[in-house]
Design an enzyme around this catalytic site. Structure first.
Site, mmCIF file in Angstrom:
data_model
loop_
_atom_site.group_PDB
_atom_site.id
_atom_site.type_symbol
_atom_site.label_atom_id
_atom_site.label_comp_id
_atom_site.label_asym_id
_atom_site.label_seq_id
_atom_site.Cartn_x
_atom_site.Cartn_y
_atom_site.Cartn_z
ATOM 1 N N HIS A 64 5.789 -57.194 78.794
ATOM 2 C CA HIS A 64 5.759 -57.080 77.332
ATOM 3 C C HIS A 64 5.851 -55.605 76.920
ATOM 4 C CE1 HIS A 64 4.838 -61.263 76.254
ATOM 5 N NE2 HIS A 64 4.203 -61.300 77.407
ATOM 6 N N GLU B 62 6.174 -54.420 74.055
ATOM 7 C CA GLU B 62 5.661 -54.204 72.703
ATOM 8 C C GLU B 62 4.196 -53.801 72.651
ATOM 9 O OE1 GLU B 62 5.435 -58.765 73.357
ATOM 10 O OE2 GLU B 62 6.589 -57.038 74.044
ATOM 11 N N CYS C 49 9.817 -61.878 78.400
ATOM 12 C CA CYS C 49 8.982 -62.933 78.997
ATOM 13 C C CYS C 49 9.702 -64.287 78.907
ATOM 14 C CB CYS C 49 7.614 -62.949 78.325
ATOM 15 S SG CYS C 49 6.354 -63.833 79.292
#
Length: 697
Positions: free
Chosen positions: A194, A196, A108
């Site tokens: 993202h 994660e 990001c």
């Protein structure tokens, strides 16, 4: 006591800034360094890497390249963040890290930063992406090896890479926007999404590719048993202290208390349950019964009256003026969510201090224990979790008063590096019954933050323009025949696929999109938002999956909207121009307690309680179906059912009616809640997180 970042690499100084230690010694164990740009999900990156058996250090973004080189890290990950690389004073890294010949993954903000440093362009587009989207990736890139070309990912950003830096190539697209880029010769990779979080389905594989195929990590890091690690840390911190442990009955405080008891013995831990008056119907008694069955015997303090009339000192830090302090209004006439949370958090501390005296404990050698988790600290903007993260909402266990006690070494929070699912695993290891460990979370402030308070409607200068855009979205097909400025704005903010969806949706259904003059808390682009709510309604049956898609699309076009709800019943025909005066009065609390009780009873009896991670029931000060020309005052309120499905509680999605939760179950909730006197309508929250947080406040 100074707050410490993970690995004791980085300490919080008295002025709240972070001072980097220069004496980090190199380690033989291979490690990856995560450079923190202030992401809400920064610590989730840390956790995901550790899950793949690779050790990590979590350092500030500005860490000098010399320190990274000294520690012989196998790879660098640059996190997302709330800032813009085009800010006057952007958060910046040491550009020499790109000369270390260490593989780098930018996420990001990190992706945008890397592109900007190498000569690309980053711009703010008219559209933003906040939620789960389908992107297309180039599987010839080592980063996406083994994946299919179409992937569902979490995107949450306003800025976009509009021109790839020389030497890089585009390897991912989200509609017309660049979603990923790489420079394989330099082993540099950037993703706008993202990886994660759970909402990115391919996230684990992306990390595996980066760590093992690109960076050459062995994956042989073996963590010690976390229970024993926690016990050792507790013994070291507490020494001979007594512990006052606040137990709400939820999994976090229960596991915290059990862990402390195992470490220090039952004679050193005093479990206290504070009934603040905002518990669910019959909740306090159920809490005591469940804890006693497990072997904990909490002292119960009824502090309802204390909380209703509580106030606290607030402060404003204006850079151009001295710090201004003032006392809040009492809680029962407070409408601002942040003030409510701070009053409640500080009052918990005051009641706990009184309990220390009542239990005849020595205040000098007694510590306060809280079941604080990593997401609490991240959302509160705590220096413990990140030096740059934006505060989304102040958790009751992370107010200024709590932070001051931490500085004095008076607070112990053994779970503050854990996420919800990890705490549940820890609870099982401690022998806590599974039915207690798997309970739906219930916030410490209780129902107080599930009542949207206020007496004036929320209208800003953009109210009229926003209503026009919303009307154009749900009548898109018709609007195409009479183009106007709002149509142009919508086209500029959406992809061809999204425009086709709006066209087909408006041809298939006749719906109303009503802008409600209330606000809810959200998170967009790693920043806190406090924005409008939109209610969708229709006289005909609308596909719930289509409603979910529409709910993702609206906040992308209207950046000042962060929550979409579906209103059961007929189409809303009158605009909502007023709200019903609402504060935390006894009558209002009785309304939400009854609505919450009925909804949870129906869910439990249906056998679908475990299908959901959480189900907040929210009371909003909106009286529908009242002709504004009539003399009938706005006197009713409405109930919102907020289903939520998640693993990490950092991101999540609402349950789709007819899939994760049967339609008949929801309709039964609607029917039973509507019977409660004073309830206007029942609505269903369609919003993922982001852009809407789990709770409304």
């Amino acid at each position: 006591m100074a707050a410490k970042m993970s690995k004791s690499v980085f300490r919080s100084s008295a002025n709240g800034h972070s001072d980097l230690k220069q004496d980090i010694s190199p380690t033989k164990q291979e490690k990856v360094v995560i450079l923190d740009a202030g992401a809400q999900y920064g610590k989730v990156i840390d956790r995901r890497i550790r899950e793949l058996k690779v050790d990590t250090d979590f350092l500030p973004l500005e860490t000098p390249a010399a320190i990274i080189q000294q520690n012989k890290y196998k790879a660098i990950i640059v996190s997302g963040g709330p800032g813009s690389v085009n800010d006057v004073n952007p958060v910046w890294c040491d550009p020499e890290i790109f000369e270390l010949e260490i593989p780098i993954l930018g996420i990001c903000y990190g992706h945008q930063l890397m592109n900007k440093i190498f000569g690309g362009k980053v711009e703010k587009k008219s559209s933003r992406e906040d939620g789960q989207f389908t992107i297309h990736v180039d599987t010839t890139s080592a980063l996406f090896c083994g994946l299919s070309s179409s992937q569902e990912v979490l995107l949450t950003h306003g800025d976009t890479v509009t021109e790839i830096a020389p030497g890089f190539r585009e390897i991912g697209k989200s509609g017309d926007l660049i979603a990923a880029a790489d420079n394989e010769a330099k082993k540099m990779y950037g993703v706008q999404f993202h990886p994660e979080v759970d909402l990115t389905k391919c996230g684990t594989q992306v990390f595996k590719n980066f760590l093992f195929k690109i960076a050459g990590c062995a994956g042989d890091f073996s963590m010690q048993c976390r229970v024993q690690t926690c016990i050792d840390a507790i013994k070291k911190q507490c020494d001979s202290c007594k512990i006052l442990s606040l137990v709400s009955g939820g999994v976090d405080s229960t596991v915290c208390t059990a862990l402390l008891t195992k470490a220090l013995g039952a004679s050193s831990v005093y479990a206290v349950h504070i009934d603040n008056g905002f518990m669910r119907k019959n909740e306090s008694q159920q809490v005591v019964d469940s804890l006693q069955a497990f072997g904990l015997n909490p002292t119960v303090i009824n502090a309802s009256h204390t909380f209703y009339n509580a106030k606290t000192q607030l402060a404003s830090n204006d850079m151009d003026n001295p710090v201004k302090k003032w006392y809040s209004r009492t809680l029962n006439i407070t409408s601002e969510p942040e003030e409510k949370r701070r009053i409640i958090g500080d009052t918990f501390i005051q009641v706990a201090n009184d309990a220390i005296k009542d239990l005849k404990l020595d205040s000098k050698t007694t510590m306060l224990a809280q079941g604080t988790l990593r997401p609490d600290l991240i959302e509160s903007g705590s220096i413990i979790a990140s030096s740059k993260a934006d505060a989304i909402k102040t958790h009751h266990n992370d107010t200024d008063l709590v932070r001051a006690l931490r500085e004095e070494g008076k607070v112990i929070e053994p779970l503050r590096d854990f996420h919800k699912d990890e705490v549940r695993e820890l609870g099982v290891q401690l022998g806590i019954p599974k039915d207690l460990v798997s309970r739906h979370p219930f916030p410490g402030p209780g129902l107080a933050i599930r009542v949207i308070c206020g007496d004036l409607p929320y209208h800003k200068d953009d109210y009229g323009d926003t209503k026009l855009i919303l009307t154009t979205i749900v009548n898109y097909s018709r609007a195409l025949s009479t183009p106007h400025t709002s149509l142009i704005a919508i086209k500029n903010a959406t992809s061809t696929e999204e425009q086709q969806f709006m066209k087909e949706f408006s041809e298939k259904y006749s719906v109303a999109a009503t802008l409600l003059p209330i606000k809810s808390v959200g998170v967009q682009g790693d920043c806190r938002t406090y924005s409008y709510v939109v209610a969708i309604s229709s006289d005909e049956k609308v596909s719930y999956e289509d409603l979910m898609t529409l709910a993702k699309l609206i906040p992308r076009i209207c950046h000042n909207v962060n929550r979409i709800v579906y209103a059961f019943g007929e189409r809303i025909r009158h605009p909502i121009t007023e709200i019903t005066q609402t504060y935390l009065s006894v009558g209002v609390l009785d309304l939400i307690k009854e609505a919450d009780y009925l909804a949870r009873k129906i869910l439990r009896e249906s056998g679908h309680m475990k299908s959901l991670s959480q189900m907040p029931v929210v009371l909003i000060p909106v009286h529908f179906d009242r002709d504004p020309i009539s003399r009938v005052p706005s006197c009713q309120r409405s109930v919102v059912i907020r289903t939520f499905i998640t693993n990490d509680f950092m991101t999540g999605i609402p349950a789709t009616i007819g899939k994760e939760i049967p339609e008949e179950v929801v309709l039964d909730m609607v029917k039973q809640i509507k019977i409660i006197p004073g309830i206007s309508r029942v609505l269903y929250d369609l919003t993922p997180k982001p852009p809407g947080t789990t709770e409304w406040e």
